[in-house]
Design an enzyme around this catalytic site. Structure first.
Site, PDB file in Angstrom:
ATOM      1  N   THR A   1      57.899 -24.962   2.407  1.00 52.97           N
ATOM      2  CA  THR A   1      56.469 -24.908   2.752  1.00 52.97           C
ATOM      3  C   THR A   1      55.678 -24.109   1.735  1.00 52.97           C
ATOM      4  OG1 THR A   1      56.913 -25.144   5.107  1.00 52.97           O
ATOM      5  CG2 THR A   1      54.833 -24.126   4.506  1.00 52.97           C
TER       6      THR A   1
ATOM      7  N   SER B   1      65.404 -28.579   5.047  1.00 55.23           N
ATOM      8  CA  SER B   1      66.244 -29.436   5.887  1.00 55.23           C
ATOM      9  C   SER B   1      67.036 -30.456   5.080  1.00 55.23           C
ATOM     10  CB  SER B   1      65.377 -30.164   6.923  1.00 55.23           C
ATOM     11  OG  SER B   1      64.348 -30.892   6.281  1.00 55.23           O
TER      12      SER B   1
ATOM     13  N   THR C   1      61.586 -22.368   5.210  1.00 52.78           N
ATOM     14  CA  THR C   1      62.050 -21.461   6.259  1.00 52.78           C
ATOM     15  C   THR C   1      62.920 -22.134   7.315  1.00 52.78           C
ATOM     16  OG1 THR C   1      60.045 -21.806   7.589  1.00 52.78           O
ATOM     17  CG2 THR C   1      60.026 -19.975   6.003  1.00 52.78           C
ATOM     18  N   ASP C   2      62.922 -23.466   7.375  1.00 59.41           N
ATOM     19  CA  ASP C   2      63.615 -24.152   8.465  1.00 59.41           C
ATOM     20  C   ASP C   2      65.085 -23.761   8.567  1.00 59.41           C
ATOM     21  OD1 ASP C   2      61.317 -25.425   9.217  1.00 59.41           O
ATOM     22  OD2 ASP C   2      61.870 -27.387   8.428  1.00 59.41           O
TER      23      ASP C   2
END
Length: 326
Positions: free
Chosen positions: A12, A57, A89-90
């Site tokens: 992000t 991801s 951050t996922d």
């Protein structure tokens, strides 16, 4: 002034809103992110290393080993005080723990990212990068292993969990609390890690499956995983390590067939134990040969088991890797 290597991988923090795509997409490389981060020259001399713009991801184990090698290579330089990894951050709670397991360096390694894209109000990427660089240059963090730094909190990789989809303060150490905080131009360390899991590995088992126990559950998912060629299983049990007897029966068949099985809890904090001895209780899992994963939650236990299997560890050493450090 200290010199810090900052390795950019995407996430992000590297994204902007694209009206055609209908959401955030990767656009900013390391130089562009650093250009949006004022005040860095007062913290450290930054060496930027770009490794693409991969959504968190999308990481694979081979990519993570390549990332670990890049961190170790940068840290091996005599002029580098520490390293920062910038990512989405996922999956930070998994990738930071992966790095914590396999990195050879004792220099500070800090993982950070952002909860808002560069197009959104409150873009937090620059502040997080600045805090992460400060931590990577902080001598007191040497030997503490990999830490995660967002919203000023300094958290150990083996405990930190993403607890909210969008909150700035999403990353929490639910079992032991943060190691410290970044306070203006100072890093305040409140506690030290009790120990650290380590393993020499250059590959990980690709098919380690994570299964969450729930009410009215049978062993169908376990049987399906075994049929698909599972290398290992991690079961997130209810409570302190309890499941239906049917789920245990399926995993016992797996263990008998030579598939390693680790047991943890689906609770956000705490650990599975052998306190309960009814069929499917934690004690019956341990008697069946399942390995307790200490305070590691499901995603982290899966990382440890996959890396341990990839390293060729036998059951005894896999159990030691999963267990909490002394």
């Amino acid at each position: 002034m200290s010199r810090v290597a900052v390795i950019f991988t995407g996430g992000t923090i590297s994204m902007e809103t694209d009206s055609t795509a209908g959401g955030n997409v990767p656009r900013l490389n390391g130089a562009a992110i650093l250009a949006r981060t004022p005040g860095l020259d007062e913290v450290a001399d930054v060496v930027a290393i770009d490794r693409g713009m991969t959504p968190a991801s999308h990481f694979t184990f081979p990519q993570l080993f390549e990332l670990a090698a890049a961190v170790d290579d940068a840290a091996a330089r005599a002029d580098i005080a520490g390293c920062v990894v910038v990512q989405g951050t996922d999956t930070i709670e998994e990738t930071s723990f992966f790095l914590d397991l396999v990195l050879r360096t004792g220099k500070p390694v800090v993982v950070t990212g952002a909860m808002r894209s560069a197009s959104q109000p409150g873009y937090d990427g620059p502040a997080n990068v600045r805090d992460a660089v400060r931590c990577a240059a902080w001598p007191a963090l040497r030997g503490e292993g990999v830490v995660v730094v967002l919203a000023g909190s300094v958290d150990a990789a083996d405990d930190v969990t993403k607890t909210h989809t969008s909150s700035y303060e999403t990353f929490r150490s639910l079992n032991f609390g943060p190691l410290g905080r970044v306070d203006s131009d100072t890093v305040r360390i409140k506690r030290r890690r009790a120990g650290r899991r380590r393993v020499e590995a250059t590959m990980a088992a690709e098919r380690v499956h994570l299964i969450t126990a729930h009410v009215a559950m049978d062993g169908a998912l376990v049987d399906a995983a075994l049929a698909a060629g599972s290398d290992g299983l991690v079961v997130e049990a209810t409570g302190a390590g309890n499941t239906s007897a049917l789920l245990l029966d399926a995993c016992q068949r797996a263990i008998t067939a030579g598939t390693p099985v680790a047991l943890t809890t689906r609770c956000p904090a705490g650990r599975a134990s052998s306190d309960y001895a009814f069929p499917g209780g934690g004690a019956t899992w341990v008697r069946a040969g399942a390995m307790l994963a200490g305070y590691l939650g499901g995603p982290k236990a899966r990382i440890a088991l996959a890396v341990g299997i990839g390293a060729g560890l036998d059951t005894q050493h896999l159990a030691g890797l999963l267990a909490d450090p002394a």
